[in-house]
Enzyme design. Sequence first.
Site, PDB file in Angstrom:
ATOM      1  N   ILE A  51       6.055   2.157 -40.080  1.00 50.37           N
ATOM      2  CA  ILE A  51       6.772   1.646 -39.080  1.00 50.37           C
ATOM      3  C   ILE A  51       8.111   2.342 -38.620  1.00 50.37           C
ATOM      4  O   ILE A  51       8.512   2.450 -37.496  1.00 50.37           O
ATOM      5  CB  ILE A  51       7.595   0.282 -39.899  1.00 50.37           C
ATOM      6  CG1 ILE A  51       6.579  -0.531 -40.496  1.00 50.37           C
ATOM      7  CG2 ILE A  51       8.452  -0.588 -39.021  1.00 50.37           C
ATOM      8  CD1 ILE A  51       5.593  -1.173 -39.706  1.00 50.37           C
ATOM      9  N   GLU A  52       8.558   3.374 -39.624  1.00 43.16           N
ATOM     10  CA  GLU A  52       9.595   4.041 -39.208  1.00 43.16           C
ATOM     11  C   GLU A  52       9.519   5.251 -38.176  1.00 43.16           C
ATOM     12  O   GLU A  52       9.855   5.644 -37.238  1.00 43.16           O
ATOM     13  CB  GLU A  52      10.194   4.935 -40.497  1.00 43.16           C
ATOM     14  CG  GLU A  52      10.989   3.815 -41.342  1.00 43.16           C
ATOM     15  CD  GLU A  52      12.432   3.702 -40.816  1.00 43.16           C
ATOM     16  OE1 GLU A  52      12.866   4.428 -39.809  1.00 43.16           O
ATOM     17  OE2 GLU A  52      12.776   2.723 -41.120  1.00 43.16           O
ATOM     18  N   SER A  53       8.147   5.747 -38.605  1.00 39.44           N
ATOM     19  CA  SER A  53       7.874   7.205 -37.884  1.00 39.44           C
ATOM     20  C   SER A  53       6.151   7.397 -37.562  1.00 39.44           C
ATOM     21  O   SER A  53       5.921   8.404 -37.078  1.00 39.44           O
ATOM     22  CB  SER A  53       8.018   8.317 -38.635  1.00 39.44           C
ATOM     23  OG  SER A  53       7.377   8.469 -39.826  1.00 39.44           O
ATOM     24  N   TYR A 156      11.605  -5.938 -38.079  1.00 34.23           N
ATOM     25  CA  TYR A 156      11.352  -4.807 -39.106  1.00 34.23           C
ATOM     26  C   TYR A 156      10.337  -5.211 -40.119  1.00 34.23           C
ATOM     27  O   TYR A 156       9.130  -4.683 -40.470  1.00 34.23           O
ATOM     28  CB  TYR A 156      12.549  -4.523 -39.605  1.00 34.23           C
ATOM     29  CG  TYR A 156      12.357  -3.017 -40.390  1.00 34.23           C
ATOM     30  CD1 TYR A 156      12.000  -2.120 -39.461  1.00 34.23           C
ATOM     31  CD2 TYR A 156      12.819  -2.850 -41.687  1.00 34.23           C
ATOM     32  CE1 TYR A 156      12.064  -0.569 -40.139  1.00 34.23           C
ATOM     33  CE2 TYR A 156      12.663  -1.788 -42.285  1.00 34.23           C
ATOM     34  CZ  TYR A 156      12.532  -0.633 -41.590  1.00 34.23           C
ATOM     35  OH  TYR A 156      12.228   0.726 -42.336  1.00 34.23           O
TER      36      TYR A 156
END
Length: 280
Positions: A51-53, A156
Amino acid sequence: SRRIKNFETWYSKRPEYVERMLERSGKYLFYVVSEVEKRNMPMEIALLPMIESAYNPIATSRKKAAGMWQFIPSTGKIYGLKQNWWVDNRRNVMESTNAALNYLEKLHKEFGSWELALASYNAGEGRIGRAIKRNKRNKKRTSYYNLRIPRETKNYVPKLFAIKNIISNPEKYGLNLPKVKNQPYFESVKVDKNIDTQLIARLAEISIEEFRLLNPQHKRPVINTKNAPQSINLPYQNIHIFNFNLYSYDKPLSNWIAYNPKRKESVAQVAKKFGIDRKL
């Protein structure tokens, strides 16, 4: 449920993206999973870098967050991630994972739920704390799903659950995902002398691109061991090859030296001292 289903649809309509992300994660996922297991944390957290990167340790955001866990400079410093001319440990696969899990454990202890801990990781603990206080004043529930928070943060956790559901049962979503081996991809070795990164790759018999993906924290073409030995990550099966070739190598390990100019010493003077064309 609706948000999770929306993201399941979004990801399943982009099979190339999901496949590429999972292939990239293959270098790091075993290590992250083992660290999450050691702490008895929810295993979904091992998917959070997706999800982040998209599990890219070289990734940099517009807000200057870096690495696969996307630490901004200030939070990185708080959690011990060195950032200087030589290295940026926000990109260090092992150190950033340790820092991220420390941070998430701290947030979980503070907020009492993993959903709120994840929301705080995304939006900042101050913003989530204020949202909780606002709901308390208005006598509303204070769970993640009841807070008034930015859309990105609202999405998120559903994104994380969507990824978890797809990876748990890819056939349900019409995807054929690559398998990630249940074994370490890399291992760390120490170097105690300055050595060029190009030479490391050559001695390990890997490409320089492979070296950089496993060691994205190193910002210069030489590993600087002036203050202390440095750890480098190499593919597990290439450790023996590297050690053997290094032992047999009888030439200088580096073409670079670090030099601190004296006060008021110009670039031209430094170039002349070392016989270098200053235009290079």
